[in-house]
Design an enzyme around this catalytic site. Structure first.
Site, PDB file in Angstrom:
ATOM      1  N   GLY A 171       0.841  -1.211   0.000  1.00  0.00           N
ATOM      2  CA  GLY A 171       0.000   0.000   0.000  1.00  0.00           C
ATOM      3  C   GLY A 171       0.867   1.248   0.000  1.00  0.00           C
ATOM      4  O   GLY A 171       1.829   1.338   0.757  1.00  0.00           O
ATOM      5  N   ARG A 221       1.032  -5.165  -5.275  1.00  0.00           N
ATOM      6  CA  ARG A 221       1.186  -6.358  -4.433  1.00  0.00           C
ATOM      7  C   ARG A 221       1.362  -7.502  -5.439  1.00  0.00           C
ATOM      8  O   ARG A 221       0.404  -7.927  -6.070  1.00  0.00           O
ATOM      9  CB  ARG A 221      -0.054  -6.558  -3.567  1.00  0.00           C
ATOM     10  CG  ARG A 221      -0.380  -5.356  -2.654  1.00  0.00           C
ATOM     11  CD  ARG A 221      -1.449  -5.703  -1.645  1.00  0.00           C
ATOM     12  NE  ARG A 221      -2.134  -4.535  -1.083  1.00  0.00           N
ATOM     13  CZ  ARG A 221      -1.722  -3.823  -0.033  1.00  0.00           C
ATOM     14  NH1 ARG A 221      -0.600  -4.136   0.562  1.00  0.00           N
ATOM     15  NH2 ARG A 221      -2.414  -2.803   0.412  1.00  0.00           N
ATOM     16  N   ASP A 260       5.068  -4.882   6.121  1.00  0.00           N
ATOM     17  CA  ASP A 260       5.542  -6.220   6.503  1.00  0.00           C
ATOM     18  C   ASP A 260       5.525  -7.214   5.338  1.00  0.00           C
ATOM     19  O   ASP A 260       6.425  -8.051   5.224  1.00  0.00           O
ATOM     20  CB  ASP A 260       4.795  -6.766   7.735  1.00  0.00           C
ATOM     21  CG  ASP A 260       3.298  -6.797   7.557  1.00  0.00           C
ATOM     22  OD1 ASP A 260       2.812  -6.270   6.533  1.00  0.00           O
ATOM     23  OD2 ASP A 260       2.614  -7.352   8.429  1.00  0.00           O
ATOM     24  N   THR A 311       4.374   2.646   5.501  1.00  0.00           N
ATOM     25  CA  THR A 311       2.976   2.203   5.569  1.00  0.00           C
ATOM     26  C   THR A 311       2.239   3.112   6.541  1.00  0.00           C
ATOM     27  O   THR A 311       2.825   3.512   7.558  1.00  0.00           O
ATOM     28  CB  THR A 311       2.839   0.740   6.046  1.00  0.00           C
ATOM     29  OG1 THR A 311       1.478   0.504   6.464  1.00  0.00           O
ATOM     30  CG2 THR A 311       3.732   0.395   7.228  1.00  0.00           C
ATOM     31  N   ASP A 354       0.040   2.178   8.481  1.00  0.00           N
ATOM     32  CA  ASP A 354      -0.478   1.392   9.608  1.00  0.00           C
ATOM     33  C   ASP A 354       0.353   1.475  10.893  1.00  0.00           C
ATOM     34  O   ASP A 354      -0.143   1.163  11.965  1.00  0.00           O
ATOM     35  CB  ASP A 354      -0.589  -0.094   9.204  1.00  0.00           C
ATOM     36  CG  ASP A 354      -1.544  -0.299   8.043  1.00  0.00           C
ATOM     37  OD1 ASP A 354      -2.400   0.566   7.813  1.00  0.00           O
ATOM     38  OD2 ASP A 354      -1.428  -1.342   7.362  1.00  0.00           O
ATOM     39  N   ASP A 392       2.652  -0.524  11.910  1.00  0.00           N
ATOM     40  CA  ASP A 392       2.566  -1.854  12.518  1.00  0.00           C
ATOM     41  C   ASP A 392       3.851  -2.669  12.375  1.00  0.00           C
ATOM     42  O   ASP A 392       3.818  -3.886  12.275  1.00  0.00           O
ATOM     43  CB  ASP A 392       1.389  -2.634  11.898  1.00  0.00           C
ATOM     44  CG  ASP A 392       1.534  -2.789  10.394  1.00  0.00           C
ATOM     45  OD1 ASP A 392       2.420  -2.135   9.797  1.00  0.00           O
ATOM     46  OD2 ASP A 392       0.764  -3.559   9.806  1.00  0.00           O
ATOM     47  N   ARG A 445      -5.342  -2.017   9.192  1.00  0.00           N
ATOM     48  CA  ARG A 445      -5.304  -3.486   9.107  1.00  0.00           C
ATOM     49  C   ARG A 445      -5.497  -4.077  10.502  1.00  0.00           C
ATOM     50  O   ARG A 445      -6.503  -3.785  11.133  1.00  0.00           O
ATOM     51  CB  ARG A 445      -3.982  -3.929   8.486  1.00  0.00           C
ATOM     52  CG  ARG A 445      -4.121  -5.165   7.638  1.00  0.00           C
ATOM     53  CD  ARG A 445      -2.799  -5.572   7.052  1.00  0.00           C
ATOM     54  NE  ARG A 445      -2.486  -4.825   5.855  1.00  0.00           N
ATOM     55  CZ  ARG A 445      -2.895  -5.162   4.640  1.00  0.00           C
ATOM     56  NH1 ARG A 445      -3.627  -6.217   4.463  1.00  0.00           N
ATOM     57  NH2 ARG A 445      -2.554  -4.440   3.598  1.00  0.00           N
TER      58      ARG A 445
HETATM   59  O1  F6P Z   1      -1.467  -1.401   4.687  1.00  0.00           O
HETATM   60  C1  F6P Z   1      -2.031  -0.193   4.305  1.00  0.00           C
HETATM   61  C2  F6P Z   1      -3.513  -0.331   4.074  1.00  0.00           C
HETATM   62  O2  F6P Z   1      -4.017   0.928   3.680  1.00  0.00           O
HETATM   63  C3  F6P Z   1      -4.299  -0.892   5.257  1.00  0.00           C
HETATM   64  O3  F6P Z   1      -4.548   0.067   6.252  1.00  0.00           O
HETATM   65  C4  F6P Z   1      -5.537  -1.409   4.571  1.00  0.00           C
HETATM   66  O4  F6P Z   1      -6.116  -2.454   5.304  1.00  0.00           O
HETATM   67  C5  F6P Z   1      -5.009  -1.908   3.254  1.00  0.00           C
HETATM   68  O5  F6P Z   1      -3.768  -1.261   3.037  1.00  0.00           O
HETATM   69  C6  F6P Z   1      -5.906  -1.676   2.066  1.00  0.00           C
HETATM   70  O6  F6P Z   1      -5.320  -2.287   0.963  1.00  0.00           O
HETATM   71  P1  F6P Z   1      -5.771  -2.042  -0.543  1.00  0.00           P
HETATM   72  O7  F6P Z   1      -5.308  -0.683  -0.960  1.00  0.00           O
HETATM   73  O8  F6P Z   1      -5.104  -3.130  -1.283  1.00  0.00           O
HETATM   74  O9  F6P Z   1      -7.265  -2.105  -0.555  1.00  0.00           O
END
Ligand code: F6P
Length: 328
Positions: free
Chosen positions: A15, A76, A107, A130, A132, A134, A176
């Site tokens: 992300g 990803r 991560d 990120t 998050d 985390d 997340r």
């Molecule tokens: O890891 C960053 C994040 O924005 C999280 O907070 C969220 O759960 C996820 O990515 C959303 O992912 P995507 O952009 O693939 O929907």
């Protein structure tokens, strides 16, 4: 500096987060400063598998420090999860005479990087990017501070309308499995309740607490719900439950979503990204591999990937206590 590495590549993965561009900029300029070549890889590990590379110089990253997103783009990658994909990635690095890699991400990015290091003994350093927050081994990840400010600004606006209509708002935020965004933005925005995955509050205690604050004279309420929280997992069901059990309130739901990932990085994130970008290049030049650079107590530190990805940073229970006290 004791290494022979001459050419370093950089990519952003997972992300996107505000400040990733500032981190790329710092990596590129630190390479130039130390007399090394730098190559950008588009679309994270996917671009590595496909050999989608671009040479970067000091001027390629002009006007980047203030830009949200990542100009190298992110992905990803499913292909990089396969041994065949990683072999292609390694071959592209060799063909392009790249001797070391800097990966900016969370991560998932570090898991992939660590696997690649183990299979090919290829020097890699990670930078935590990120929203998050985390990742172990760093007090803050790049993008987290900006996301907090975005959430607080949004909730300030929601509060105006909540207050005008005597309503209760459930505001879902990202993170997340980590509650850092919810907890800190919730305190910053003066939320009445904060639901985080690390604490199991339960619907009944939530309703009880909201009823108590209503009784004490509050006419509107903000509940910040982390997307990973058990009772908040279906936020619309939670809204119905509250309306059923707390008749005094009309409930509305706002899911903030990807707005939290965008926008110009805060000054804090720009400085953090700049420090970690320089730190990552210098770690490589000091022959530190398979590690992440982070910030702990204002100092740049390195942590092995396998420790960084062990799980979320611990939640700060003192903060949760503060949130309870100041929301009475
Ligand atoms: O890891 C960053 C994040 O924005 C999280 O907070 C969220 O759960 C996820 O990515 C959303 O992912 P995507 O952009 O693939 O929907």
């Amino acid at each position: 500096m004791q290494t022979n590495i001459q050419k370093i590549a950089v990519l952003t993965s997972g992300g996107d987060a505000p400040g990733m561009n500032a981190a790329i900029r710092a990596v590129v300029r630190a390479c130039v400063f130390h007399g090394k070549e730098c190559t950008g890889i588009y679309r994270g590990f996917q671009g590595l598998v496909e050999g989608d590379f671009i040479p970067l110089g000091a001027r390629s990253v002009k006007n980047m420090i203030n830009r949200g997103g990542t100009f190298l783009k992110s992905a990803r990658s499913e292909d990089f999860r396969t041994p065949a994909g990683r072999k292609k990635a390694f071959d592209h690095l060799k063909e392009n005479e790249i001797e070391a890699l800097i990966v900016i991400g969370g991560d998932g990015t570090f898991k992939g990087a660590s696997l690649f290091y183990e299979e090919y003994d290829f020097p890699i350093v990670g930078i935590p990017g990120t929203i998050d927050n985390d990742i172990r081994g760093t007090d803050f990840t790049i993008g987290y501070d900006t996301a907090l400010n975005t959430v607080v600004e949004a909730i300030d606006k929601i509060r105006d309308t909540a207050n005008s209509h005597n309503r209760l708002f459930l505001v879902e935020v990202m993170g997340r499995d980590a509650g850092d965004i919810a907890l800190n933005a919730g305190i910053g925005a003066g939320a009445e309740e904060i639901l985080i995955p690390e604490e199991d509050l339960g619907k009944d205690r939530l309703v009880e607490s909201l009823a108590k604050s209503r009784k004490s004279g509050k006419t509107s309420s903000i509940v910040v719900v982390s997307e990973g929280d058990q009772i908040g997992k279906n936020i619309f069901e939670l809204a119905e439950y509250i309306e059923e059990h707390l008749k005094q309130y009309e409930v509305r739901v706002t899911v903030l979503g990807h707005i939290q990932r965008g926008g110009a990085p805060s000054c804090y994130d720009r400085v953090l990204a700049s420090r970690l970008g320089v730190g990552a290049v210098e770690a490589l030049l000091e022959n530190k591999h398979n590690v992440m650079v982070g910030i702990k107590h204002k100092k740049i530190v390195v942590t092995p990937f396998n420790e960084a990805i062990e799980g979320s940073n611990e939640i700060d229970w003192d903060l949760l206590k503060v949130a309870d006290i100041i929301s009475i």
